[in-house]
Design a protein around this motif. Structure first.
Motif, PDB file in Angstrom:
ATOM      1  N   ASN A  18       0.818  -1.208   0.000  1.00  0.00           N
ATOM      2  CA  ASN A  18       0.000   0.000   0.000  1.00  0.00           C
ATOM      3  C   ASN A  18       0.861   1.272   0.000  1.00  0.00           C
ATOM      4  O   ASN A  18       0.494   2.286  -0.608  1.00  0.00           O
ATOM      5  N   VAL A  19       2.032   1.210   0.637  1.00  0.00           N
ATOM      6  CA  VAL A  19       2.932   2.372   0.634  1.00  0.00           C
ATOM      7  C   VAL A  19       3.564   2.542  -0.745  1.00  0.00           C
ATOM      8  O   VAL A  19       3.657   3.657  -1.269  1.00  0.00           O
ATOM      9  N   LEU A  20       3.977   1.435  -1.344  1.00  0.00           N
ATOM     10  CA  LEU A  20       4.551   1.496  -2.686  1.00  0.00           C
ATOM     11  C   LEU A  20       3.523   2.014  -3.691  1.00  0.00           C
ATOM     12  O   LEU A  20       3.856   2.797  -4.593  1.00  0.00           O
ATOM     13  N   LEU A  21       2.275   1.602  -3.520  1.00  0.00           N
ATOM     14  CA  LEU A  21       1.208   2.081  -4.401  1.00  0.00           C
ATOM     15  C   LEU A  21       0.982   3.574  -4.213  1.00  0.00           C
ATOM     16  O   LEU A  21       0.746   4.304  -5.179  1.00  0.00           O
ATOM     17  N   TYR A  22       1.065   4.034  -2.970  1.00  0.00           N
ATOM     18  CA  TYR A  22       0.935   5.468  -2.691  1.00  0.00           C
ATOM     19  C   TYR A  22       2.027   6.253  -3.423  1.00  0.00           C
ATOM     20  O   TYR A  22       1.769   7.286  -4.050  1.00  0.00           O
ATOM     21  N   TYR A  23       3.277   5.753  -3.368  1.00  0.00           N
ATOM     22  CA  TYR A  23       4.375   6.423  -4.063  1.00  0.00           C
ATOM     23  C   TYR A  23       4.118   6.485  -5.561  1.00  0.00           C
ATOM     24  O   TYR A  23       4.360   7.506  -6.205  1.00  0.00           O
ATOM     25  N   ALA A  24       3.632   5.369  -6.116  1.00  0.00           N
ATOM     26  CA  ALA A  24       3.385   5.311  -7.564  1.00  0.00           C
ATOM     27  C   ALA A  24       2.350   6.339  -7.988  1.00  0.00           C
ATOM     28  O   ALA A  24       2.518   7.031  -9.006  1.00  0.00           O
ATOM     29  N   ASN A  25       1.289   6.451  -7.229  1.00  0.00           N
ATOM     30  CA  ASN A  25       0.230   7.398  -7.581  1.00  0.00           C
ATOM     31  C   ASN A  25       0.611   8.833  -7.248  1.00  0.00           C
ATOM     32  O   ASN A  25       0.254   9.768  -7.973  1.00  0.00           O
ATOM     33  N   ASP A  26       1.346   9.022  -6.166  1.00  0.00           N
ATOM     34  CA  ASP A  26       1.732  10.371  -5.761  1.00  0.00           C
ATOM     35  C   ASP A  26       2.728  10.983  -6.745  1.00  0.00           C
ATOM     36  O   ASP A  26       2.681  12.181  -7.016  1.00  0.00           O
ATOM     37  N   THR A  27       3.619  10.161  -7.283  1.00  0.00           N
ATOM     38  CA  THR A  27       4.616  10.662  -8.231  1.00  0.00           C
ATOM     39  C   THR A  27       4.128  10.595  -9.673  1.00  0.00           C
ATOM     40  O   THR A  27       4.808  11.104 -10.571  1.00  0.00           O
ATOM     41  N   THR A  28       2.982   9.955  -9.885  1.00  0.00           N
ATOM     42  CA  THR A  28       2.464   9.674 -11.239  1.00  0.00           C
ATOM     43  C   THR A  28       3.530   8.973 -12.084  1.00  0.00           C
ATOM     44  O   THR A  28       3.747   9.307 -13.253  1.00  0.00           O
ATOM     45  N   ALA A  29       4.203   8.009 -11.462  1.00  0.00           N
ATOM     46  CA  ALA A  29       5.279   7.279 -12.138  1.00  0.00           C
ATOM     47  C   ALA A  29       4.743   6.533 -13.351  1.00  0.00           C
ATOM     48  O   ALA A  29       3.707   5.872 -13.282  1.00  0.00           O
ATOM     49  N   LYS A  30       5.462   6.641 -14.448  1.00  0.00           N
ATOM     50  CA  LYS A  30       5.077   5.949 -15.676  1.00  0.00           C
ATOM     51  C   LYS A  30       5.756   4.593 -15.821  1.00  0.00           C
ATOM     52  O   LYS A  30       5.321   3.754 -16.610  1.00  0.00           O
ATOM     53  N   LEU A  31       6.827   4.385 -15.050  1.00  0.00           N
ATOM     54  CA  LEU A  31       7.628   3.179 -15.228  1.00  0.00           C
ATOM     55  C   LEU A  31       8.162   2.692 -13.891  1.00  0.00           C
ATOM     56  O   LEU A  31       8.543   3.500 -13.030  1.00  0.00           O
ATOM     57  N   ILE A  32       8.183   1.376 -13.730  1.00  0.00           N
ATOM     58  CA  ILE A  32       8.778   0.728 -12.564  1.00  0.00           C
ATOM     59  C   ILE A  32       9.838  -0.244 -13.067  1.00  0.00           C
ATOM     60  O   ILE A  32       9.559  -1.088 -13.912  1.00  0.00           O
ATOM     61  N   ILE A  33      11.051  -0.111 -12.546  1.00  0.00           N
ATOM     62  CA  ILE A  33      12.133  -1.032 -12.909  1.00  0.00           C
ATOM     63  C   ILE A  33      12.458  -1.888 -11.690  1.00  0.00           C
ATOM     64  O   ILE A  33      12.626  -1.363 -10.579  1.00  0.00           O
ATOM     65  N   THR A  34      12.562  -3.187 -11.894  1.00  0.00           N
ATOM     66  CA  THR A  34      12.820  -4.074 -10.764  1.00  0.00           C
ATOM     67  C   THR A  34      13.483  -5.354 -11.244  1.00  0.00           C
ATOM     68  O   THR A  34      13.722  -5.544 -12.448  1.00  0.00           O
ATOM     69  N   THR A  35      13.797  -6.224 -10.298  1.00  0.00           N
ATOM     70  CA  THR A  35      14.411  -7.511 -10.600  1.00  0.00           C
ATOM     71  C   THR A  35      13.386  -8.610 -10.382  1.00  0.00           C
ATOM     72  O   THR A  35      12.307  -8.382  -9.810  1.00  0.00           O
ATOM     73  N   SER A  36      13.741  -9.828 -10.793  1.00  0.00           N
ATOM     74  CA  SER A  36      12.786 -10.941 -10.727  1.00  0.00           C
ATOM     75  C   SER A  36      12.318 -11.231  -9.303  1.00  0.00           C
ATOM     76  O   SER A  36      11.184 -11.654  -9.103  1.00  0.00           O
TER      77      SER A  36
END
Length: 210
Positions: free
Chosen positions: A119-137
């Protein structure tokens, strides 16, 4: 002659010789490179920039892999700059390569922590209006769940990134050239970091790249 003078003079002479020898051995550059950290690759291509549990990586190793990733990022954000790009990576080569790639592409990095719940990560995504997430497997499932509930897409790093990085060798000067003009970095934000949010929702703090 007192005992203090008798023993102090040889010590002073020894210290002077040591300082002279040290100054002769240490070569201090006339000027240090300025600007984004990834530009150090042009000045110190063969120096080790990072070691993790897998290997040691030079500045040129990291730059060349990051530059390739930056081109993928540019395509994923449709050629725009100053887009917010969130990333969740372990504390190893993946983290540095991703951060450099985001900056090389001209985007704003939003680093995430695996300690934060969805829920915190989702808040960051919406608050920043991030278009892309980069991550590992290892974080793929979590970040895809965040992506489904935000206006962002997920890009997974290659599992063989470390091996690929070690094998990269710069053969021409152009191999170590990339990124945007220096003036861009002087006028753009580099990163958004979030406070703990003890008195409310976390608030993003912006920083510049140089």
């Amino acid at each position: 002659m007192s005992l203090m003078k008798k023993y102090a003079r040889p010590c002073v002479l020894q210290l002077k010789r040591h300082l002279q020898q040290t100054q002769a051995e240490v070569q201090i550059p006339v000027s240090l490179p300025t600007g984004p950290v990834f530009r150090n690759a042009q000045h110190f291509p063969d120096r080790v920039a990072l070691r993790d549990q897998f290997a040691s990586y030079t500045y040129s190793n990291i730059f060349m892999v990051a530059n390739e990733l930056s081109q993928e990022i540019t395509k994923l954000v449709h050629g725009r700059t100053n887009e917010r790009v969130m990333f969740l990576c372990p504390n190893d080569l993946n983290y540095v390569v991703t951060l450099w790639a985001i900056w090389l592409s001209g985007q704003i990095a939003v680093p995430l922590s695996p300690l934060h719940p969805k829920n915190v990560l989702l808040y960051y995504a919406n608050d920043t209006t991030a278009k892309l997430i980069i991550t590992t497997s290892e974080y793929s499932d979590l970040m895809h769940k965040v992506s489904k509930n935000s206006n962002s897409i997920v890009h997974l790093l290659d599992n063989e990134l470390k091996s690929i990085c070690v094998d990269k060798v710069a053969t021409t000067r152009s191999d170590l050239e990339g990124g945007l003009p220096l003036q861009f970095y002087r006028g753009s934000n580099a990163m958004i970091l979030y406070t703990s949010g003890t008195t409310g929702s976390p608030k993003g703090k912006r920083s510049i790249i140089s």
